[in-house]
Design a protein around this motif. Sequence first.
Motif, PDB file in Angstrom:
ATOM      1  N   HIS A 108      -3.405 -11.166  12.731  1.00  0.00           N
ATOM      2  CA  HIS A 108      -3.225 -12.436  11.782  1.00  0.00           C
ATOM      3  C   HIS A 108      -2.123 -13.230  11.978  1.00  0.00           C
ATOM      4  CE1 HIS A 108      -7.334 -11.362  10.288  1.00  0.00           C
ATOM      5  NE2 HIS A 108      -6.854 -10.419   9.911  1.00  0.00           N
ATOM      6  N   THR A 110       1.238 -12.080  12.646  1.00  0.00           N
ATOM      7  CA  THR A 110       2.335 -11.413  11.897  1.00  0.00           C
ATOM      8  C   THR A 110       3.485 -11.062  12.630  1.00  0.00           C
ATOM      9  OG1 THR A 110       0.917  -9.736  11.636  1.00  0.00           O
ATOM     10  CG2 THR A 110       1.064 -10.942   9.739  1.00  0.00           C
ATOM     11  N   VAL A 111       3.645 -11.686  13.817  1.00  0.00           N
ATOM     12  CA  VAL A 111       5.112 -11.347  14.370  1.00  0.00           C
ATOM     13  C   VAL A 111       6.335 -11.334  13.520  1.00  0.00           C
ATOM     14  CG1 VAL A 111       6.736 -11.946  16.223  1.00  0.00           C
ATOM     15  CG2 VAL A 111       4.332 -11.949  16.696  1.00  0.00           C
ATOM     16  N   PRO A 112       6.295 -12.415  12.660  1.00  0.00           N
ATOM     17  CA  PRO A 112       7.477 -12.545  11.694  1.00  0.00           C
ATOM     18  C   PRO A 112       7.399 -11.160  10.629  1.00  0.00           C
ATOM     19  CG  PRO A 112       6.671 -14.733  11.769  1.00  0.00           C
ATOM     20  CD  PRO A 112       5.618 -13.832  12.443  1.00  0.00           C
ATOM     21  N   LEU A 113       6.402 -10.875  10.467  1.00  0.00           N
ATOM     22  CA  LEU A 113       6.667  -9.616   9.588  1.00  0.00           C
ATOM     23  C   LEU A 113       7.141  -8.553  10.392  1.00  0.00           C
ATOM     24  CD1 LEU A 113       5.409  -7.846   6.952  1.00  0.00           C
ATOM     25  CD2 LEU A 113       3.351  -7.451   8.323  1.00  0.00           C
ATOM     26  N   LEU A 116      10.924  -8.967  10.381  1.00  0.00           N
ATOM     27  CA  LEU A 116      11.454  -8.642   9.299  1.00  0.00           C
ATOM     28  C   LEU A 116      11.614  -7.135   8.959  1.00  0.00           C
ATOM     29  CD1 LEU A 116      10.228 -11.743   7.462  1.00  0.00           C
ATOM     30  CD2 LEU A 116      12.797 -11.185   7.610  1.00  0.00           C
ATOM     31  N   MET A 188       6.289  -1.750  -0.548  1.00  0.00           N
ATOM     32  CA  MET A 188       5.384  -2.744   0.139  1.00  0.00           C
ATOM     33  C   MET A 188       4.025  -2.062   0.520  1.00  0.00           C
ATOM     34  SD  MET A 188       8.151  -4.624   2.588  1.00  0.00           S
ATOM     35  CE  MET A 188       9.448  -3.294   2.722  1.00  0.00           C
ATOM     36  N   ASP A 191       1.611  -2.652  -2.171  1.00  0.00           N
ATOM     37  CA  ASP A 191       1.054  -4.123  -2.265  1.00  0.00           C
ATOM     38  C   ASP A 191      -0.395  -4.096  -1.726  1.00  0.00           C
ATOM     39  OD1 ASP A 191       3.294  -5.564  -3.592  1.00  0.00           O
ATOM     40  OD2 ASP A 191       4.200  -5.673  -1.404  1.00  0.00           O
ATOM     41  N   HIS A 192      -0.637  -3.394  -0.978  1.00  0.00           N
ATOM     42  CA  HIS A 192      -2.159  -3.548  -0.493  1.00  0.00           C
ATOM     43  C   HIS A 192      -2.845  -2.185  -0.755  1.00  0.00           C
ATOM     44  CE1 HIS A 192      -1.805  -7.617   0.195  1.00  0.00           C
ATOM     45  NE2 HIS A 192      -0.696  -7.665   0.848  1.00  0.00           N
ATOM     46  N   GLU A 194      -5.405  -0.932  -0.605  1.00  0.00           N
ATOM     47  CA  GLU A 194      -6.703  -0.350  -0.026  1.00  0.00           C
ATOM     48  C   GLU A 194      -6.831   0.234   1.065  1.00  0.00           C
ATOM     49  OE1 GLU A 194      -5.641  -3.311  -0.505  1.00  0.00           O
ATOM     50  OE2 GLU A 194      -6.067  -4.844   1.113  1.00  0.00           O
ATOM     51  N   LEU A 198       0.798  -1.704   6.079  1.00  0.00           N
ATOM     52  CA  LEU A 198       1.375  -2.892   5.217  1.00  0.00           C
ATOM     53  C   LEU A 198       0.499  -3.944   5.183  1.00  0.00           C
ATOM     54  CD1 LEU A 198       4.876  -3.187   6.988  1.00  0.00           C
ATOM     55  CD2 LEU A 198       4.517  -2.411   4.739  1.00  0.00           C
ATOM     56  N   GLN A 199      -0.674  -4.143   5.965  1.00  0.00           N
ATOM     57  CA  GLN A 199      -1.620  -5.459   5.784  1.00  0.00           C
ATOM     58  C   GLN A 199      -2.958  -4.527   5.264  1.00  0.00           C
ATOM     59  OE1 GLN A 199      -0.430  -7.603   9.674  1.00  0.00           O
ATOM     60  NE2 GLN A 199      -1.647  -8.931   8.263  1.00  0.00           N
ATOM     61  N   GLY A 200      -2.654  -3.647   4.679  1.00  0.00           N
ATOM     62  CA  GLY A 200      -3.891  -2.764   3.997  1.00  0.00           C
ATOM     63  C   GLY A 200      -4.577  -1.971   5.042  1.00  0.00           C
ATOM     64  N   GLU A 201      -5.878  -2.493   5.303  1.00  0.00           N
ATOM     65  CA  GLU A 201      -6.678  -1.603   6.306  1.00  0.00           C
ATOM     66  C   GLU A 201      -6.272  -1.914   7.966  1.00  0.00           C
ATOM     67  OE1 GLU A 201     -10.811  -2.058   5.557  1.00  0.00           O
ATOM     68  OE2 GLU A 201     -10.584  -1.408   3.508  1.00  0.00           O
TER      69      GLU A 201
END
Lengths: 246, 246
Positions: A108, A110-113, A116, A188, A191-192, A194, A198-201
């Motif tokens: 999705h 998320t190169v900037p993620l 960082l 971090m 934060d998810h 589930e 970092l982005q959950g699943e």
Amino acid sequence: MSGDLVLYDVYSKLDPPQWSSNALRTRLALNFLQLPFDTVFLSYPDIEGHLSKLGLAPNSPPPYEARPRYTLPVIKDGDKFVSGSFEIALYLARTYAARGTRTALFPHNTVPLARLVADYLNDNVLSHARKIVLPRVPTWLDERGAAYFRTTRRKWLGVPLEEYYSGLSEQAKIRMDVLRGLDGISAMLRDHPEGPFLQGEECGYADLQILAVMAWIKQGDPDTWNTALESPEMRALWDAGKAWLA
Amino acid sequence: MSGDLVLYDVYSKLDPPQWSSNALRTRLALNFLQLPFDTVFLSYPDIEGHLSKLGLAPNSPPPYEARPRYTLPVIKDGDKFVSGSFEIALYLARTYAARGTRTALFPHNTVPLARLVADYLNDNVLSHARKIVLPRVPTWLDERGAAYFRTTRRKWLGVPLEEYYSGLSEQAKIRMDVLRGLDGISAMLRDHPEGPFLQGEECGYADLQILAVMAWIKQGDPDTWNTALESPEMRALWDAGKAWLA
């Protein structure tokens, strides 16, 4: 395994030999994307000669008196060379998405993620952990590699590697700094809740960078690694991703 | 507009009155989620009295001699109060997703991205821009607010606000630091050139935080803002998001 892809990594006597946190980022990305590849392990003093003979231009900026002209990881994909772990990740994401690979290295957009997280790890984890891990590196290398590592680092630091960071109380403080940095990662991850990433699943290169740093700490400072893994979030991330280190 | 939602914001004589970068983050989030809300603008010296009378507990940690007990933004949602821009964003995302709002404030589980962007902005943009913007703030406030701002900031800084940062050459250096920080944002925006936002076509709270900081710089240092907007990526982000500042 055989394919068009070759990963150039730093040789060591460890089993398995991979230990460089930067090259581990690339190894994790290749395995995560399920791309078959061969590894060529090069001892530090052989890196420049080997890569320049292959026709690769120096990837490190001058002046070269103080810094090496070539750094690893490098990948070779057919006739193309790419240097630098983040550049390689961008290349793999672009190239293999175009060739139909479904798994996204930056899910999705998320190169900037990932950028960082790289900065976060460098500023809050690696900058501290380095002080404990680097003096131990020569013991993992072959004799020529160890001599090269000691000589170059002595030149850069101004004193022998072993003398640069000393004192048990200082080491305790450094470990606390490393763990504080890793606590920020755990926060971090919470934060998810589930998923383990970092982005959950969904796993992405941001997570792989954390795994590479954790594997490097595991080798270089097992005490800190053990303490860090008491975080349930860090433990879940490690368990979910450790197979890609192979 | 009328609804259950109230945003408590800092009063100013500007038109429109909103200027606080933290409260702007919340305003942007509410507008982005298309949630109707009323604003209550409070002059600095009235914030504590007003919020404590409503039954809200102090949201700022002690000691209170040096720092205010209450900070804005605060939102009221029915009977519930939430303080702090990031906490409010998490609350809105959770609550209004549960109530069926389709727009995601953290698209594809990117709370960590928003956290890291908040840190990036604070360390690389706000920490510098503050030195130019803060001395100008009292001129925007009502007389009581300006007096309060000058007195409290004098206490915190040890010298009058206007004397804390001086010298034209220092200002030029500060502007360069701000622009360097914003260049890093532009570079991240270039990672997904298909859209004006950090995740490409999808806007999230990470982007809204950048917009809030940009709006604050626009008010506080128009020269720097104009220069920053010469970046095509920053210009595209601003044009895509400025309507949510209303």
